[in-house]
Design an enzyme around this catalytic site. Structure first.
Site, PDB file in Angstrom:
ATOM      1  N   ASP A 471       0.836   1.416  -6.359  1.00  0.00           N
ATOM      2  CA  ASP A 471      -0.198   2.402  -6.641  1.00  0.00           C
ATOM      3  C   ASP A 471       0.161   3.691  -5.896  1.00  0.00           C
ATOM      4  O   ASP A 471       0.936   3.661  -4.940  1.00  0.00           O
ATOM      5  CB  ASP A 471      -1.549   1.868  -6.171  1.00  0.00           C
ATOM      6  N   THR A 473      -2.264   6.688  -4.887  1.00  0.00           N
ATOM      7  CA  THR A 473      -3.214   7.195  -3.903  1.00  0.00           C
ATOM      8  C   THR A 473      -3.508   6.162  -2.829  1.00  0.00           C
ATOM      9  O   THR A 473      -3.950   5.059  -3.120  1.00  0.00           O
ATOM     10  CB  THR A 473      -4.530   7.610  -4.595  1.00  0.00           C
ATOM     11  N   ASP A 670      -4.343  -0.317  -2.686  1.00  0.00           N
ATOM     12  CA  ASP A 670      -5.345  -0.250  -1.624  1.00  0.00           C
ATOM     13  C   ASP A 670      -6.763  -0.115  -2.129  1.00  0.00           C
ATOM     14  O   ASP A 670      -7.702  -0.118  -1.338  1.00  0.00           O
ATOM     15  CB  ASP A 670      -5.045   0.935  -0.696  1.00  0.00           C
TER      16      ASP A 670
END
Length: 781
Positions: A471, A473, A670
């Protein structure tokens, strides 16, 4: 901690116990365990549950203490177990709230978590040392008499048999009594183990010798040697003493495997300085700190619990938890982690998480859970060990009759002694300890480097991955973006676009939303609480402000509402080319502007990505951000395979697609939107700086959110599996050589037999050597 499967009587929503997603009873994937049915969102979660049901069931029981209060594991504010649960190092599924022996292998149960208040030595170690040292002189005398008594001629040999019997009685009935108890328990439990072999072997030698002393006339003349029936009290005594010695060595070594947890437990301070409402300050025990309390942290003191700084500026050393050597400057509004060290400034903080909710407590619980979980390799060893004991008993019986019928005189004496040697040397303890000890040391070593493994299977499987989906961000980037600019369409003010977007984003947990809200507050804009709010999980948010319907998100969200963004595409693409994330704002289905937020790449990310690529991993980026932004970040990092504007379902589909191609996939993320893909991946890797949902869905957590931890974790996985294979190879090789030697295979060629005493020494050293090899992982680079 994993989301639990909620009881329908409590909540109508069922949850997948693996990933926490909502499911229904109509799901085709379900499993019944202990008269309770668990439902799963996908076949992948179902397979993961079946691979280690004890882990997920334990999490369910922790989350529902009213059903299993005796099994709930809670940590108090000092991170010390308040309701001690005892478990077996070799069989973690065995759990009880009082000390005892494992019904499967007979090993003494030990606390799930060590207690720092216990400064005394392990009670079992202390007991075995006492039994060993108190009876060692008697063992030495019995061995001396057996070896040299006939030469010294101090007594008649029949009298010497009585003396040896009297000296051996306390050795058997006191020093060795725990072994016979465990042997009997193994028979009652129909679970043959090492104590079955030791108990039968020493018991047979002792009973034979007692009968030979009390009733020598029942034996044929061939059993008479030097004026008495040949007795083997010295073999019984030596085996018991050497087994005690082996247990002492093993217990000492096993105690070192909990060093990592003890060091983590020792990080927490004992007291906190509370600021009362009247301004008075008072030192209180950590257990008295509650959420919302104001606490002062003076220079040189440890941060007591997790919280937010409300006053002051200081450098905080977080190396004890994250491994990051450089202290981090903390200001008002920044989070601080309990047990980290305040370096030079005075801080006032508001407690946010206390007790078992703190980061340190979660780390301790994850390490403890991982240490007690079973690796797939261990299940094979357990299966082999169960049949192994029965095979050894059969070999011992064949040895006894083979020597008795075909051996030289006194053939039955030879048969008995060799059968005892077979039983003693073929201890399966080394086989059973081969993998658990490696896992326990490896999880502790990982924790000290900021890498948390949820279970043993994660350690074993991480080395197999060949594809890594990342991922953007919060994973590749800092996850703390800063607001860039707002562009308003004609008829709207920039501040009004920002105010509406920030008002809506107050309900979002996303880092981009936080940047927008902060920017609005810095401009002193008056925000309105949304009347309704709904997250699009990765594509944006929507809600109602003062009767107007707002939608804020990427192109995919606008397409859902049939809103054209053509008028702002040139500006948006220009911003994305610079690496900014762009969000469109629509009011009542009408586009009114866009907002751009930049999220800088982490300093450690380029090095981490390069290292992972050089190790042969296929790197794929998948993000909810626009494709142009994603490609801009990918270009900077050398990632060529980039997917932009992907929804959570798209990430899940990407993982499935790669798995169907035969790839072994790891997913690193996250956020909440990453949770389904983290659960579906062969290995889910969560950033410790991210959301709880992401960490609950992952098998590996990187405490400081540094992707370099993946390479550390892979190296540790390789080293651990190598260590486990060494241990298993040694255990199998030891038994493959030892059993034939004990049975007397060399006697026809060399006239050499293996004494039961030597067999007992070899048995004790084999377990100690396996543990010693596992402990090498602590110092391995």
């Amino acid at each position: 901690m994993d989301h639990h499967h909620e009881d329908k009587n409590i909540n109508n929503t069922l949850k997948d116990p693996v990933c926490g997603m909502a499911v229904t009873e109509k799901s085709e994937f379900h499993e019944k365990v202990n008269n309770k049915t668990f439902y799963f969102c996908s076949e992948r979660c179902h397979i993961k549950f079946k691979g280690d049901p004890a882990f997920y069931i334990a999490k369910v029981e922790e989350a529902t203490p009213e059903k299993e209060p005796q099994k709930k594991i809670e940590l108090n504010s000092n991170n010390i177990d308040t309701s001690t649960i005892y478990t077996c190092p070799m069989h973690p599924e065995i759990r009880q709230n009082h000390p005892g022996n494992c019904p499967i292998c007979g090993m003494t149960l030990e606390p799930l978590l060590p207690n720092l208040d216990e400064t005394d030595e392990n009670p079992e170690l202390k007991d075995f040392k006492r039994r060993f040292w108190y009876t060692l002189p008697l063992t030495i005398i019995v061995i001396f008499l057996a070896m040299f008594g006939h030469q010294l001629n101090w007594f008649e040999m029949k009298v010497q048999s009585w003396i040896e019997l009297i000296l051996t009685l306390p050795i058997v009935f006191w020093a060795g009594w725990p072994f016979f108890v465990r042997c009997w328990q193994s028979i009652l439990n129909r679970s043959p183990n090492m104590w079955t072999l030791i108990g039968i072997g020493t018991g047979a030698a002792f009973i034979y010798s007692v009968v030979g002393t009390l009733a020598p006339h029942v034996f044929p003349a061939s059993f008479i040697s030097m004026g008495r029936v040949a007795v083997y009290f010295e073999a019984t005594a030596a085996i018991i003493s050497l087994t005690l010695l082996g247990q002492v060595l093993e217990l000492k070594a096993r105690s070192q495997t909990s060093a990592a947890i003890k060091s983590l437990l020792g990080l927490a301070p004992k007291i906190a300085r509370k600021i009362h409402e009247d301004g008075r300050e008072e030192d209180i025990p950590l257990s008295h700190v509650h959420v919302g309390d104001l606490l002062r942290v003076r220079p040189g003191e440890k941060v007591p619990v997790d919280g937010i700084i409300t006053e002051g500026t200081s450098s905080v050393d977080e190396s004890m938890l994250t491994g990051e050597p450089v202290p981090i400057t903390k200001r008002i509004g920044d989070p601080v982690i309990g047990a980290t060290m305040n370096m030079n400034g005075s801080l006032v903080m508001r407690s946010e998480k206390v007790g078992s909710s703190t980061v340190l407590s979660q780390i301790v619980q994850m390490v403890a859970q991982a240490q007690r979980s079973k690796a797939p390799m261990q299940r094979m060893a357990d299966h082999v060990a169960g049949w192994f004991v029965m095979a050894v008993i059969a070999i011992a019986v064949l040895t006894f009759f083979g020597w008795g019928i075909f051996g030289p005189e006194p053939s039955w004496v030879y048969g008995l002694i060799n059968a005892v040697a077979v039983l003693i040397i073929a201890c399966p303890c080394a086989l059973g300890l081969a993998t658990p000890m490696s896992i326990m040391v490896a999880t502790g070593r990982g924790a000290s480097n900021g890498v948390l493994f949820r279970d043993a299977a994660a350690i074993e499987n991480l080395r197999k991955i060949d594809t890594l989906i990342i991922d953007k961000t919060g994973t590749l980037t800092e996850g703390r973006p800063s607001f860039d600019k707002v562009i308003a369409l004609s008829g709207y003010e920039e501040n009004e676009v920002l105010r509406l977007a920030a008002s809506l984003d107050q309900g979002s947990e996303h880092p981009l939303a936080d940047a927008i809200v902060r920017a609005a507050r810095e401009r002193n804009l008056s925000l309105t609480s949304p009347g309704s709010f709904e997250s699009g999980s990765g594509i944006g948010v929507k809600g109602e402000i003062n009767g107007q319907q707002l939608a804020l998100g990427n192109t995919a969200l606008m397409e859902q509402f049939g809103i054209s963004v053509d008028t702002l595409i040139p500006q948006a693409e220009e911003l994305r080319a610079e690496g900014a994330s762009v969000m469109y704002l629509a009011v009542d289905s009408k586009l009114i502007g866009l907002l751009a937020v930049s999220d800088p790449i982490k300093e450690s990310t380029p090095e981490a990505v390069l290292s992972l690529k050089n190790s042969g991993l296929r790197i794929v980026m998948a993000t909810g951000d626009g494709l142009t932004t994603a490609k801009s970040v990918g270009t900077k990092l050398g990632i060529t395979e980039v997917y932009g504007e992907v929804k959570p379902a798209d990430k899940l589909d990407l993982v499935n697609k790669l798995q169907k191609e035969g790839r072994v996939v790891a997913m690193a993320g996250d956020g909440i939107n990453d949770a389904p893909a983290l659960a579906q991946a062969d290995i889910g890797i969560a950033m410790g700086t991210g959301t709880d949902v992401a960490m609950n869905s992952a098998q590996v957590t990187l405490v400081k959110g540094d992707l370099r931890g993946i390479e550390i974790a892979r190296s540790l996985s390789e080293a651990t599996i190598k260590n486990m294979k060494q241990n298993l190879m040694f255990a199998f090789l030891y038994n493959a050589l030892g059993i034939p030697l004990a049975a007397g295979i060399l006697y026809p060629f060399t006239g050499w037999l293996l004494s039961p005493m030597i067999a007992a020494l070899a048995m004790s050293l084999s377990s100690a050597s396996v543990i010693g090899n596992a402990l090498r992982l602590r110092s391995q680079k």
